[in-house]
Design a protein around this motif. Sequence first.
Motif, PDB file in Angstrom:
ATOM      1  N   LEU A  98       0.828  -1.203   0.000  1.00 29.60           N
ATOM      2  CA  LEU A  98       0.000   0.000   0.000  1.00 29.60           C
ATOM      3  C   LEU A  98       0.867   1.261   0.000  1.00 29.60           C
ATOM      4  CD1 LEU A  98      -2.778  -0.946   2.601  1.00 29.60           C
ATOM      5  CD2 LEU A  98      -3.011  -0.875   0.109  1.00 29.60           C
ATOM      6  N   GLU A  99       1.893   1.263   0.831  1.00 31.92           N
ATOM      7  CA  GLU A  99       2.799   2.413   0.894  1.00 31.92           C
ATOM      8  C   GLU A  99       3.447   2.676  -0.457  1.00 31.92           C
ATOM      9  OE1 GLU A  99       3.528   4.509   3.275  1.00 31.92           O
ATOM     10  OE2 GLU A  99       2.816   3.601   5.150  1.00 31.92           O
ATOM     11  N   ARG A 100       3.805   1.595  -1.170  1.00 30.98           N
ATOM     12  CA  ARG A 100       4.490   1.727  -2.458  1.00 30.98           C
ATOM     13  C   ARG A 100       3.519   1.903  -3.623  1.00 30.98           C
ATOM     14  NH1 ARG A 100       6.202  -2.604  -4.010  1.00 30.98           N
ATOM     15  NH2 ARG A 100       5.669  -4.065  -2.338  1.00 30.98           N
ATOM     16  N   ARG A 101       2.212   1.859  -3.312  1.00 32.57           N
ATOM     17  CA  ARG A 101       1.176   1.934  -4.345  1.00 32.57           C
ATOM     18  C   ARG A 101       1.342   0.802  -5.358  1.00 32.57           C
ATOM     19  NH1 ARG A 101       0.458   5.042  -0.617  1.00 32.57           N
ATOM     20  NH2 ARG A 101      -0.210   7.228  -0.820  1.00 32.57           N
ATOM     21  N   ASP A 102       1.677  -0.373  -4.854  1.00 37.92           N
ATOM     22  CA  ASP A 102       1.821  -1.545  -5.713  1.00 37.92           C
ATOM     23  C   ASP A 102       0.477  -1.824  -6.383  1.00 37.92           C
ATOM     24  OD1 ASP A 102       2.107  -4.122  -6.814  1.00 37.92           O
ATOM     25  OD2 ASP A 102       3.496  -4.737  -5.232  1.00 37.92           O
ATOM     26  N   PRO A 103       0.434  -1.941  -7.712  1.00 39.22           N
ATOM     27  CA  PRO A 103      -0.840  -2.185  -8.403  1.00 39.22           C
ATOM     28  C   PRO A 103      -1.582  -3.418  -7.913  1.00 39.22           C
ATOM     29  CG  PRO A 103       0.816  -1.519  -9.986  1.00 39.22           C
ATOM     30  CD  PRO A 103       1.542  -1.717  -8.673  1.00 39.22           C
ATOM     31  N   ILE A 104      -0.866  -4.434  -7.401  1.00 42.91           N
ATOM     32  CA  ILE A 104      -1.544  -5.654  -6.965  1.00 42.91           C
ATOM     33  C   ILE A 104      -2.455  -5.387  -5.770  1.00 42.91           C
ATOM     34  CG2 ILE A 104       0.151  -6.495  -5.288  1.00 42.91           C
ATOM     35  CD1 ILE A 104      -1.640  -8.628  -7.976  1.00 42.91           C
ATOM     36  N   THR A 105      -2.214  -4.288  -5.034  1.00 38.58           N
ATOM     37  CA  THR A 105      -3.078  -3.929  -3.912  1.00 38.58           C
ATOM     38  C   THR A 105      -4.312  -3.153  -4.364  1.00 38.58           C
ATOM     39  OG1 THR A 105      -2.019  -1.787  -3.478  1.00 38.58           O
ATOM     40  CG2 THR A 105      -1.040  -3.734  -2.421  1.00 38.58           C
ATOM     41  N   GLY A 106      -4.376  -2.817  -5.647  1.00 39.05           N
ATOM     42  CA  GLY A 106      -5.485  -2.007  -6.143  1.00 39.05           C
ATOM     43  C   GLY A 106      -5.312  -0.528  -5.878  1.00 39.05           C
ATOM     44  N   LEU A 107      -4.303  -0.154  -5.081  1.00 43.08           N
ATOM     45  CA  LEU A 107      -4.118   1.245  -4.691  1.00 43.08           C
ATOM     46  C   LEU A 107      -3.094   1.910  -5.615  1.00 43.08           C
ATOM     47  CD1 LEU A 107      -5.105   3.231  -2.454  1.00 43.08           C
ATOM     48  CD2 LEU A 107      -2.964   2.739  -1.270  1.00 43.08           C
ATOM     49  N   ASN A 108      -3.466   2.071  -6.856  1.00 45.95           N
ATOM     50  CA  ASN A 108      -2.582   2.696  -7.830  1.00 45.95           C
ATOM     51  C   ASN A 108      -3.453   3.468  -8.822  1.00 45.95           C
ATOM     52  OD1 ASN A 108      -1.013   2.862 -10.437  1.00 45.95           O
ATOM     53  ND2 ASN A 108       0.574   2.032  -9.104  1.00 45.95           N
ATOM     54  N   ASP A 109      -3.166   4.753  -8.956  1.00 47.87           N
ATOM     55  CA  ASP A 109      -3.993   5.584  -9.830  1.00 47.87           C
ATOM     56  C   ASP A 109      -3.302   5.955 -11.135  1.00 47.87           C
ATOM     57  OD1 ASP A 109      -2.137   7.341  -8.836  1.00 47.87           O
ATOM     58  OD2 ASP A 109      -3.565   8.563  -7.704  1.00 47.87           O
ATOM     59  N   ALA A 110      -2.206   5.259 -11.465  1.00 45.32           N
ATOM     60  CA  ALA A 110      -1.594   5.473 -12.781  1.00 45.32           C
ATOM     61  C   ALA A 110      -2.616   5.100 -13.846  1.00 45.32           C
ATOM     62  CB  ALA A 110      -0.340   4.615 -12.921  1.00 45.32           C
ATOM     63  N   PRO A 111      -2.759   5.899 -14.885  1.00 44.75           N
ATOM     64  CA  PRO A 111      -3.814   5.666 -15.879  1.00 44.75           C
ATOM     65  C   PRO A 111      -3.830   4.246 -16.443  1.00 44.75           C
ATOM     66  CG  PRO A 111      -2.836   7.817 -16.230  1.00 44.75           C
ATOM     67  CD  PRO A 111      -2.017   7.154 -15.165  1.00 44.75           C
ATOM     68  N   GLU A 112      -2.659   3.692 -16.786  1.00 45.06           N
ATOM     69  CA  GLU A 112      -2.645   2.347 -17.367  1.00 45.06           C
ATOM     70  C   GLU A 112      -3.074   1.301 -16.354  1.00 45.06           C
ATOM     71  OE1 GLU A 112       0.468  -0.919 -19.078  1.00 45.06           O
ATOM     72  OE2 GLU A 112       0.752   1.149 -19.741  1.00 45.06           O
ATOM     73  N   SER A 113      -2.606   1.442 -15.102  1.00 47.73           N
ATOM     74  CA  SER A 113      -2.987   0.482 -14.064  1.00 47.73           C
ATOM     75  C   SER A 113      -4.489   0.530 -13.821  1.00 47.73           C
ATOM     76  CB  SER A 113      -2.233   0.794 -12.769  1.00 47.73           C
ATOM     77  OG  SER A 113      -2.638  -0.080 -11.729  1.00 47.73           O
ATOM     78  N   ALA A 171      -8.013  -5.524  -2.550  1.00 48.37           N
ATOM     79  CA  ALA A 171      -7.564  -4.938  -3.811  1.00 48.37           C
ATOM     80  C   ALA A 171      -8.749  -4.425  -4.629  1.00 48.37           C
ATOM     81  CB  ALA A 171      -6.765  -5.963  -4.611  1.00 48.37           C
ATOM     82  N   ARG A 172      -9.814  -5.197  -4.672  1.00 46.47           N
ATOM     83  CA  ARG A 172     -10.989  -4.778  -5.431  1.00 46.47           C
ATOM     84  C   ARG A 172     -11.608  -3.519  -4.825  1.00 46.47           C
ATOM     85  NH1 ARG A 172     -14.731  -9.460  -7.938  1.00 46.47           N
ATOM     86  NH2 ARG A 172     -15.426  -7.578  -8.994  1.00 46.47           N
ATOM     87  N   GLU A 173     -11.668  -3.458  -3.507  1.00 49.55           N
ATOM     88  CA  GLU A 173     -12.254  -2.284  -2.864  1.00 49.55           C
ATOM     89  C   GLU A 173     -11.398  -1.041  -3.113  1.00 49.55           C
ATOM     90  OE1 GLU A 173     -15.110  -0.158  -1.217  1.00 49.55           O
ATOM     91  OE2 GLU A 173     -15.218  -2.303  -1.640  1.00 49.55           O
ATOM     92  N   ASN A 174     -10.086  -1.201  -3.064  1.00 42.11           N
ATOM     93  CA  ASN A 174      -9.201  -0.069  -3.348  1.00 42.11           C
ATOM     94  C   ASN A 174      -9.395   0.415  -4.784  1.00 42.11           C
ATOM     95  OD1 ASN A 174      -8.153  -0.239  -0.769  1.00 42.11           O
ATOM     96  ND2 ASN A 174      -6.385  -1.463  -1.379  1.00 42.11           N
ATOM     97  N   HIS A 175      -9.503  -0.535  -5.702  1.00 43.45           N
ATOM     98  CA  HIS A 175      -9.722  -0.145  -7.103  1.00 43.45           C
ATOM     99  C   HIS A 175     -11.043   0.592  -7.265  1.00 43.45           C
ATOM    100  CE1 HIS A 175     -10.267  -0.230 -11.396  1.00 43.45           C
ATOM    101  NE2 HIS A 175     -11.401  -0.866 -11.228  1.00 43.45           N
ATOM    102  N   ARG A 176     -12.086   0.101  -6.623  1.00 44.31           N
ATOM    103  CA  ARG A 176     -13.393   0.773  -6.733  1.00 44.31           C
ATOM    104  C   ARG A 176     -13.299   2.220  -6.257  1.00 44.31           C
ATOM    105  NH1 ARG A 176     -15.522  -4.104  -4.316  1.00 44.31           N
ATOM    106  NH2 ARG A 176     -16.532  -5.408  -5.883  1.00 44.31           N
ATOM    107  N   ALA A 177     -12.595   2.425  -5.139  1.00 45.84           N
ATOM    108  CA  ALA A 177     -12.484   3.776  -4.595  1.00 45.84           C
ATOM    109  C   ALA A 177     -11.756   4.703  -5.567  1.00 45.84           C
ATOM    110  CB  ALA A 177     -11.752   3.730  -3.261  1.00 45.84           C
TER     111      ALA A 177
END
Length: 212
Positions: A98-113, A171-177
């Motif tokens: 989460l701290e690193r905004r690893d895409p696997i956690t869903g917490l990444n807002d880079a457009p491609e991710s 991960a899914r909940e983070n992505h939804r947010a």
Amino acid sequence: MTEPAGLRERKKQRTREAISNAAIRLFLEHGFDQVSIAQVADVAEVSRRTLFAYFPTKESLVVHRFVDHETESARVVRERPGDRTPLEALRDHFFDGLERRDPITGLNDAPESLALYRMIFATQALLARMLEFNQTAEEALAGALADTAGVGPGEARVAAAAIVAVLWALARENHRAIASGRSADEVFPQARADADKAFRLLDGGFGRLGAR
């Protein structure tokens, strides 16, 4: 002259990445179901035979982006410090993600991710493949728990199923947010709090697994 093994592997990796990158660009632009394997091969400038040598299915062109994570939880458990239980090690690893905004956690807002996650959740074939991905992760984690936590195979499988399900749900909940328009930085405090609550619930059932 025969190429050194290391050079061959690097060339293969570059080819793999080039094919996957071409595929994902096409999928994001036109839709996963609307793009054929032949089109991907054409844009990547490889033959269909070469493409299938690297990616046996169309879905694997996308899930390839997550392949390094497929047995990650098992690795974390096997390589954990001696003073950490499996669940503590997994919790620390997820919080670090989460701290690193690893895409696997869903917490990444880079457009491609963000677009990649959106495509996966909107495409039945990709979602099914991700569930297979989770099953492989679950089996690997169960093996690691059975080998290192002093529990039987049945208990290890139950624990692994619960842990993998929780990680996927977070991960899914983070992505939804983030898909709702919030930034990763804005979502982070809630994501951290949700993960803490989830691991506390897991701790109630599996916290003592592997305790020294």
